[in-house]
Every structure is written in structure tokens, then in C-alpha cells.
Design a protein around this motif. Structure first.
Motif, short mmCIF file in Angstrom:
data_model
loop_
_atom_site.label_atom_id
_atom_site.label_comp_id
_atom_site.label_asym_id
_atom_site.label_seq_id
_atom_site.Cartn_x
_atom_site.Cartn_y
_atom_site.Cartn_z
N MET A 102 0.75 -1.14 0.06
CA MET A 102 -0.11 -0.14 -0.01
C MET A 102 0.82 1.16 0.05
O MET A 102 1.56 1.46 1.00
N THR A 103 0.91 1.82 -1.09
CA THR A 103 1.80 3.20 -1.18
C THR A 103 1.15 4.20 -1.74
O THR A 103 0.03 4.24 -2.34
N GLY A 104 1.46 5.35 -1.28
CA GLY A 104 1.13 6.72 -1.74
C GLY A 104 1.90 7.12 -3.08
O GLY A 104 2.23 6.25 -3.76
N SER A 105 1.76 8.38 -3.29
CA SER A 105 2.58 8.94 -4.62
C SER A 105 3.35 10.12 -4.25
O SER A 105 3.03 10.79 -3.54
N GLN A 106 4.11 10.21 -5.19
CA GLN A 106 4.81 11.83 -5.47
C GLN A 106 4.43 12.31 -6.84
O GLN A 106 4.73 11.56 -7.86
N ILE A 107 4.03 13.62 -6.61
CA ILE A 107 3.61 14.04 -7.94
C ILE A 107 4.10 15.44 -8.29
O ILE A 107 4.37 16.28 -7.02
N PRO A 108 4.84 15.54 -9.29
CA PRO A 108 5.40 16.89 -9.46
C PRO A 108 4.73 18.08 -9.68
O PRO A 108 3.55 17.94 -10.32
N VAL A 109 4.91 19.06 -8.80
CA VAL A 109 4.05 20.32 -8.99
C VAL A 109 5.26 21.36 -8.84
O VAL A 109 6.30 21.23 -8.41
N PRO A 110 4.61 22.39 -9.54
CA PRO A 110 5.70 23.56 -9.51
C PRO A 110 5.92 24.34 -8.16
O PRO A 110 5.19 23.88 -7.27
N GLY A 111 7.35 24.63 -7.79
CA GLY A 111 7.54 24.98 -6.45
C GLY A 111 7.87 24.30 -5.33
O GLY A 111 8.13 24.63 -4.19
N GLY A 112 7.73 22.89 -5.65
CA GLY A 112 7.99 21.88 -4.62
C GLY A 112 7.86 20.51 -4.81
O GLY A 112 7.82 20.26 -6.04
N VAL A 113 7.44 19.75 -3.92
CA VAL A 113 7.20 18.38 -4.03
C VAL A 113 5.90 18.08 -3.24
O VAL A 113 5.61 18.57 -2.30
N ASP A 114 5.15 17.15 -3.84
CA ASP A 114 3.94 16.93 -3.60
C ASP A 114 3.67 15.24 -3.19
O ASP A 114 4.14 14.48 -3.93
N ILE A 115 3.23 15.13 -2.25
CA ILE A 115 3.23 13.47 -1.60
C ILE A 115 2.01 13.26 -1.14
O ILE A 115 1.21 14.03 -0.36
N THR A 116 1.36 12.13 -1.50
CA THR A 116 0.15 11.47 -1.01
C THR A 116 0.58 10.37 -0.06
O THR A 116 1.33 9.44 -0.39
N PHE A 117 -0.36 10.17 1.08
CA PHE A 117 -0.35 9.26 2.02
C PHE A 117 -1.59 8.55 2.05
O PHE A 117 -2.75 9.35 2.01
N LEU A 118 -1.44 7.23 2.30
CA LEU A 118 -2.80 6.43 2.55
C LEU A 118 -2.93 6.06 3.90
O LEU A 118 -2.10 5.64 4.49
N GLU A 119 -4.04 7.04 4.38
CA GLU A 119 -4.04 6.80 5.97
C GLU A 119 -5.41 6.19 6.26
O GLU A 119 -6.30 6.41 5.99
N PRO A 120 -5.27 5.11 7.27
CA PRO A 120 -6.47 4.21 7.70
C PRO A 120 -7.46 5.14 8.21
O PRO A 120 -7.23 6.22 9.24
N VAL A 121 -8.86 4.81 7.96
CA VAL A 121 -9.93 5.86 8.31
C VAL A 121 -10.12 5.77 9.78
O VAL A 121 -10.87 6.86 10.01
#
Ligand code: TAP
Length: 453
Positions: A102-121
Motif C-alpha cells: 500500500m503506497t501513496g505517490s509523489q506528484i510533480p508540482v511547481p515550486g515543490g514536492v507533493d506527496i500523497t499518503f494513504l491513512e487508515p480511516v
């Protein structure tokens, strides 16, 4: 202490007494679950996977014990009950394998780094019906636990025994206390408490469409997440170019399995006009040969209905003048009802429209592919269905045309745990099983890190 008498539907004898929990008991279990969530969610994924694998192994070792318990409690045939217990072991093991993937992702965005996390509800309430107590419980709790959520499971009041045993097996496997709890009691008390308690962040409900609607309404007040697996009135479409012998031999299992108490039951057979006589002659032989007998026998293919009240409900649907033929039932005690085949109903008839949830099937004819799809879709439900044809292109075309979540071509199978399962229209909301199921127990968190600072 208030208790429920658990009745064997084959013999009408009491087999156990089980606590009927109060709303206060349910809220206490939810609070414990919330406490347990704090450490379960933090556990190293490898450790959580190991514990779930051990849990799956315990359930597999207990296959015969669980299956025998289900025969006594639910009247399922022993062959089906062994499959159901095995399915729970498979599903727990399958989702143990998902924990470390189970992994999140890293998304290229201007001005920085964007990370998504999967967190249990958080705490999940799993509300289970009586028709398949083991698999339906597993499809809810296994991916939830894998995601790092904790679970309070409410089995149906009439069929609590296997769920209670599976919860013991979880502890024996080393799953920490209160990560997976079973609270027995009625829907109006324990079920409602799960739906109303703000600590419960998600409800997985399988049951009738009517109760599902009420749950969705109540959950909406707190924007509580819901997955709903509801009723069905599925079609078994038989084209003249199919192997009619195989289609007719399979049809009893597609609707009379579990005495028709199956959300996926293909309870409307639609046959192409030119194949009607041949299909019906072969179907009648298959129905009359179906072994409806003591479900503890290895040879049994169909057991009784779940309760006397449910048998009265099934009986109330059946107009005897429309019965074309029937199978047989054993003499003596038990909530038996014979496999029953109905003809001469049009699409406005109650038997064409409503889920009887018993061994009752209608047979109608269609002229061509277009009419077959229209008739299949002439239902508020859309859960399952089969298409019989030797033309695979046609099979796929019709499958694409039918508004239903789970279709099989030249097969009566409904559920494969590797693949998503759920309904269109009034049959439900969301999907269970398949590789994505743990994600349904997660929130997606997005974090932006400014690298220009
Ligand atoms: P329901 O009467 O809807 O009960 C299902 C579960 O919900 C039971 O545990 C019940 O508790 C509980 N419940 C009842 N009222 C509730 C409430 N107000 N709040 C919270 N929980 C409540 O269904 P059933 O008769 O047991 O099961 C048959 C139905 O389930 C059929 O329509 C069938 O198609 C559907 N079903 C769907 C699927 C899928 S996967 N789509 C699979 C199996 C069955 P108590 O019964 O203990 O009171």
C-alpha cells in the motif's frame, strides 16, 4: 443478561445461546476499538502482514470446525460451508499480502514536492447479513485490518456463531486485543449504535436495500463513509446458440444455491424463444435431480431456509397456479422450501421485480439480443447475472449492455476474491474485494513541501 436462542434451521433445535448486546456494550466496544487503532495503525507493515498471515492460517486450520458450525447455525450444505470458511482464509491471506504494497505517490508540482499518503480511516463497523455469515464478514474485515483500520463486526442476530469463533482465532493468531471485535445483538440496537457513533468512521453494510437506504441516510449526517452491498434480481440469459445442456445443468446452482438466499441469485431466467422447449426439458431434469437434503451430508446440494418467518415470506410470494415444476424436500422438521420454477409472468409481476430471497425462479422468453438486454435491465437492481452463448463477441456485447456489477459468460460463478464485487443501481454503493479494497478503508492525505524556501 439478554440472550438470543440460536436455532438450527434443519432441525429447529436450539444450538446455542448468545449474548444480545446493548447499545452501551456496542459503544464500549467502539471506544476500545478506537484505543486499539492508535497502535494498530502504527504497527510496522511487515508485522501487520505477518499477523494477518497467521490469522489466515488459523482460519484455514479450523476449516472443518467452522464449516460444521455454519451447517448447524445457517443450514448451509457442508460443501458450501467448507468453501465459505476457505474463502475467509483466502481473503485474509490475500489482504495480508496487500499490507506491504500500500503506497501513496509523489506528484510533480511547481515550486515543490507533493506527496500523497494513504491513512487508515479509523474504526470501521462491519454489519453482516445471515445468508453468508463467513465470507461477507471476511470481505469487510480483512481489507480493513490490512489498511490499518480496526473493526467492530456485527453478525446477524440469527447467525453469530462463526463470527464469534473467527474473532477467537484472530486472538490466537496474535492480532492484538480489540483490533477485531465481534458484538452480537440486533440491528436496531447494535447496528444502529455502529451507524450513529461518531467514533465509527466507516460502515460496511451488506443486507437489504431497505435497511441500506436508512443506513446511508443516517451516515450522511456525519459524512460517514459507507460501502453498501444490497439486494439483487439478476438475470440468467440463455441464447439459442449456447450449449443448452450446460446452461440447463448450471441454472439450478445459479439460483437455488444456498436455497436461493443469495444476493447474486439469477432469479430471472431469460431464454431465447427458439431454445425454450429444449432448455426447459433439460432444466426440469436438473431441478428434480437437485439433492435437497440434510445439509450435513456431503451429497447435499441445498439446505433449508434460515427461519420459519423467512419461509412464510417466501411462500407469500408464490402463486401456486404459476408453478411449472418443483424439486422435492425432506420430510420432518426444518424450514424447507422446494426449488420452484415459475412461468407465465410478465415484467410487471411481483416475482419478476422483487427479491424473494428463496429458491424461486421465473422463466421468460426473449426474441433477440436487444430484447434480452432490455429485459435484464428492467429492474431496479444490478448486482449479478449470467450470459450463455457460444458467440463470445455477443457474450461480451451483452455483458457490456447489462447494468450490473458482476457478470459471467457461460458460468454461474459470481465471486472471485481477486476481482471487484458490488452493485449498480439499488444493489449497492462501492466495491468490495479485488486489489483496491484496502484503499476503501483509507483517507488520501496530500502534503505539499515548498522547496523554494
Ligand atoms: P437485513 O435485514 O438488511 O440485515 C442485514 C444486517 O443489518 C443484519 O446484521 C441486521 O441485524 C442489520 N440491521 C438491521 N436493521 C438495521 C439497522 N436499522 N441499522 C443497522 N443494522 C441493521 O438483511 P438480511 O435479511 O439479513 O439479508 C438479506 C439481504 O441482504 C438481501 O436483500 C440480500 O440481497 C442482501 N445481501 C446482499 C449481498 C451483497 S454482497 N450485495 C450479500 C448478501 C446479502 P439483525 O438481522 O441481527 O437484526
Amino acid at each position: 443478561m439478554s440472550v438470543t436462542q440460536v436455532i438450527n434451521p434443519s432441525t429447529e433445535e436450539t444450538v446455542a445461546e448468545v449474548k444480545r448486546a446493548s447499545a452501551a456494550d456496542a459503544h464500549l466496544a467502539i471506544e476500545r476499538s478506537q484505543q486499539a487503532f492508535k497502535s494498530w495503525r502504527q504497527m510496522a507493515p511487515g508485522k501487520r502482514a505477518e499477523l494477518l498471515r497467521a490469522f489466515g492460517a488459523k482460519v484455514r486450520e479450523a476449516n472443518e470446525e467452522l464449516a460444521r458450525l455454519e451447517v448447524k447455525n445457517s443450514g448451509h450444505t457442508i460443501a458450501n460451508a467448507r468453501w465459505e470458511a476457505n474463502n475467509v482464509a483466502d481473503v485474509i491471506t490475500y489482504y495480508a499480502g496487500a499490507v506491504e504494497r500500500m503506497t501513496g505517490s509523489q506528484i510533480p508540482v511547481p515550486g515543490g514536492v507533493d506527496i500523497t499518503f494513504l491513512e487508515p480511516v479509523g474504526v470501521v463497523g462491519v454489519i453482516v447479513p445471515w445468508n453468508f455469515p463467513m465470507p461477507i464478514a471476511g470481505w469487510g474485515f480483512a481489507p480493513a485490518l490490512a489498511a490499518g483500520a480496526t473493526v467492530v463486526l456485527k453478525p446477524a442476530e440469527v447467525t453469530p456463531l462463526t463470527a464469534l469463533r473467527i474473532a477467537e482465532l484472530a486472538l490466537e493468531a496474535g492480532i492484538p486485543e480489540n483490533v477485531f471485535q465481534v458484538v452480537t445483538g440486533s440491528g436496531s440496537v447494535v447496528g444502529e449504535a455502529l451507524v450513529e457513533d461518531p467514533l465509527v468512521r466507516k460502515i460496511v453494510f451488506t443486507g437489504s436495500t431497505e435497511v441500506g437506504i436508512g443506513i446511508q441516510q443516517k451516515a450522511a449526517k456525519r459524512i460517514k463513509r459507507v460501502t453498501l452491498e444490497l439486494g439483487g434480481k439478476s438475470a440468467n440469459i440463455v441464447f439459442a446458440d449456447s450449449d443448452i445442456t450446460k446452461a440447463a445443468a448450471s441454472a439450478p446452482y445459479s439460483v437455488f444455491d444456498n436455497a436461493g438466499q443469495d444476493c447474486c441469485a439469477r432469479s430471472r431466467i431469460l431464454v431465447e424463444e427458439s431454445a425454450y422447449d429444449e432448455f426447459m426439458a433439460k432444466f426440469e431434469v436438473a431441478v428434480t435431480n437437485l439433492r435437497v437434503e440434510d445439509p450435513s451430508l456431503d451429497s447435499s446440494e441445498m439446505g433449508p431456509l434460515i427461519t420459519g418467518a423467512h419461509r412464510r415470506s417466501v411462500e407469500s410470494y408464490v402463486d401456486e397456479s404459476l408453478v411449472l415444476f418443483r424439486g422435492s424436500i425432506p420430510d420432518g422438521r426444518g424450514f424447507w422450501y422446494p426449488p420452484t420454477v415459475i412461468g407465465g409472468v410478465d415484467s410487471s409481476h411481483i416475482l419478476f421485480r422483487e427479491e424473494v430471497f428463496g429458491p424461486v425462479v421465473t422463466v421468460s422468453t426473449f426474441k433477440d439480443e436487444t430484447e434480452a438486454i432490455e429485459m435484464a435491465n428492467d429492474s431496479e437492481y444490478g448486482l449479478s447475472g449470467s450470459i450463455w452463448t457460444s458467440n463470445l463477441g455477443k457474450g461480451l456485447r451483452v455483458a457490456r449492455g447489462v447494468e450490473s456489477g458482476n457478470l459471467s459468460v457461460n458460468s454461474h460463478s459470481s465471486v472471485r476474491y481477486w476481482t471487484p464485487f458490488g452493485g449498480y443501481k439499488m444493489s449497492g454503493l462501492g466495491r468490495e474485494l479485488g486489489p483496491d479494497a484496502p484503499n476503501a478503508f483509507c483517507e488520501v492525505k496530500n502534503v505539499f513541501i515548498n522547496t523554494d524556501i
